[in-house]
Design an enzyme around this catalytic site. Structure first.
Site, PDB file in Angstrom:
ATOM      1  N   ARG A 186       0.866  -1.187   0.000  1.00  0.00           N
ATOM      2  CA  ARG A 186       0.000   0.000   0.000  1.00  0.00           C
ATOM      3  C   ARG A 186       0.893   1.223   0.000  1.00  0.00           C
ATOM      4  NH1 ARG A 186      -1.424   2.444   4.757  1.00  0.00           N
ATOM      5  NH2 ARG A 186      -1.525   0.528   5.956  1.00  0.00           N
ATOM      6  N   HIS A 202      -3.779   4.126   4.816  1.00  0.00           N
ATOM      7  CA  HIS A 202      -4.868   3.150   4.921  1.00  0.00           C
ATOM      8  C   HIS A 202      -6.166   3.781   4.446  1.00  0.00           C
ATOM      9  CE1 HIS A 202      -7.463   0.032   6.527  1.00  0.00           C
ATOM     10  NE2 HIS A 202      -8.118   0.945   7.202  1.00  0.00           N
ATOM     11  N   TYR A 260       3.926   5.334  11.551  1.00  0.00           N
ATOM     12  CA  TYR A 260       4.225   3.949  11.924  1.00  0.00           C
ATOM     13  C   TYR A 260       5.091   3.188  10.923  1.00  0.00           C
ATOM     14  CZ  TYR A 260       0.092   3.263   8.918  1.00  0.00           C
ATOM     15  OH  TYR A 260      -0.816   3.298   7.886  1.00  0.00           O
TER      16      TYR A 260
END
Length: 376
Positions: free
Chosen positions: A266, A270, A279
């Site tokens: 990805r 998200h 993160y």
């Protein structure tokens, strides 16, 4: 099917994935994508359209014109390829990120946006299109897909299969295990595509499971599991098409269900409410971008003479017009503001009635234009 080719450009845990194109778009020796030149060009255009749609949708969300959006850049190649492998009568069970998969299997572009504009009918299953509404709760679509496939088995409809998308985070949910266990027990015509994009929001894949791969989980359910380079659209097509064939017409003791682990990344967040820089290391993302599915397929088409700069420009112009028209069409759909209060309770409670009354007062004060983005 061709031998699995080692991939030396990603971490060792992602070695041994089936691929057809090398990182520069060259066909590997001894493999055949099974797609004509025209089909490969069409696949490229759909992936390119998906990339442009994704960019425009993120921009629309930032402008406040649509609700929270789940980007698909980096995953659109796999999405398009899996839907290319489906027949018209097959059913697709998507997650909230499979915009391109839905489009290729028959959902028009405006419909991908109308639900995000607050138009509730946007989630309806289009007439004559075998695509279920997107699933927001993680993994709930897995037993649903298994159930539909089992229904086809009971009805003797051997010409239909069900393809279900899920993320790597879904493999930590009970619905995943129950659905695949039932699929194996009842040997239903189903294909489960795990889009392993390395992150379940902020949780990395290695925190989802101690298994070396996700595909090997299939062994527990007595079905086939296979890992494919999810950044190679041609490889994803070949693997998925073979799984669909097996689901409908197994031979020599083959089991109908298949779990495909599409190893991908990805590139973005998200959703548009997420900040991946908190993160994950963007240097890692840059490494995956070197294997970009759109660029790899584009390189392949140039190398084989199927694409040149003139045709590429024509495709880009066509795509931009399609997406612009889709946005205009979606934003022209009108939804009455009071619909947000409908179908919440059987009888409207006092507090909700008070909110509705307040809304109506605001409409009288500021005019309907205040709710359509056009002030009077």
């Amino acid at each position: 099917m061709a031998e699995i080719q080692p991939d030396s450009n990603i971490e060792s845990e992602f070695d041994q994935v089936f691929r057809i194109l090398d990182d520069d778009g060259h066909l590997l020796p001894g493999v055949d994508p099974g797609l004509s030149g025209d089909k490969r060009l069409a696949m490229y255009e759909d992936i390119k359209l998906a990339r442009h749609f994704d960019q425009r949708a993120i921009s629309l969300q930032r402008q406040g014109r649509i609700a929270t959006y789940a980007p698909m850049t980096g995953q659109e190649g796999s999405q398009v390829a899996t839907s290319y492998a489906l027949d018209e009568q097959d059913w697709l069970f998507p997650t909230y990120r499979e915009h391109a998969a839905k489009y290729v299997h028959g959902v028009d572009l405006p419909s991908l946006l109308t639900a995000l504009l607050g138009y509730r009918e946007g989630y309806a299953v289009p007439e004559g299109v075998n695509v279920m509404p997107e699933y927001i709760p993680i993994a709930t679509q897995v037993p649903h897909a298994m159930g539909m496939a089992w229904g086809y088995t009971l009805q003797g409809k051997d010409d239909r299969a069900v393809l279900c998308h899920l993320g790597d985070g879904a493999t930590s949910e009970g619905d995943f295990h129950e659905g695949l266990n039932f699929a194996g027990v009842f040997d239903v015509p189903s294909v489960f595509v795990c889009n392993n994009n390395q992150w379940a929001i902020s949780v990395p894949r290695e925190r989802q499971t101690a298994s070396e791969t996700i595909a090997q989980k299939a062994q527990s359910y007595g079905i086939e599991g296979i890992r494919v380079d999810g950044l190679d659209p041609l490889a994803v097509y070949v693997v998925t098409r073979e799984a669909i064939r097996k689901a409908k017409n197994p031979v020599d003791g083959e089991r109908r269900p298949t779990l495909i682990e599409s190893v991908q990344y990805r590139y973005g967040a998200h959703t548009t409410s997420d900040d991946p820089s908190v993160y994950r290391d963007e240097a890692d993302a840059d490494k995956w971008r070197k294997r970009d599915p759109l660029k790899r397929l584009e390189n392949h088409l140039y190398q084989t003479g199927l694409l040149d700069s003139e045709r590429e420009a024509e495709i880009q112009a066509r795509i931009e017009e399609q997406v612009a028209t889709a946005i205009e069409t979606a934003e022209a759909v009108e939804a009455a503001p009071e619909q947000i209060f409908e179908h919440v309770y059987q009888e409207t409670p006092d507090r909700l009635q008070a909110q509705m009354d307040e809304l109506n007062e605001l409409r009288k004060k500021y005019g309907e234009g205040a709710f359509s983005g056009v002030l009077e």
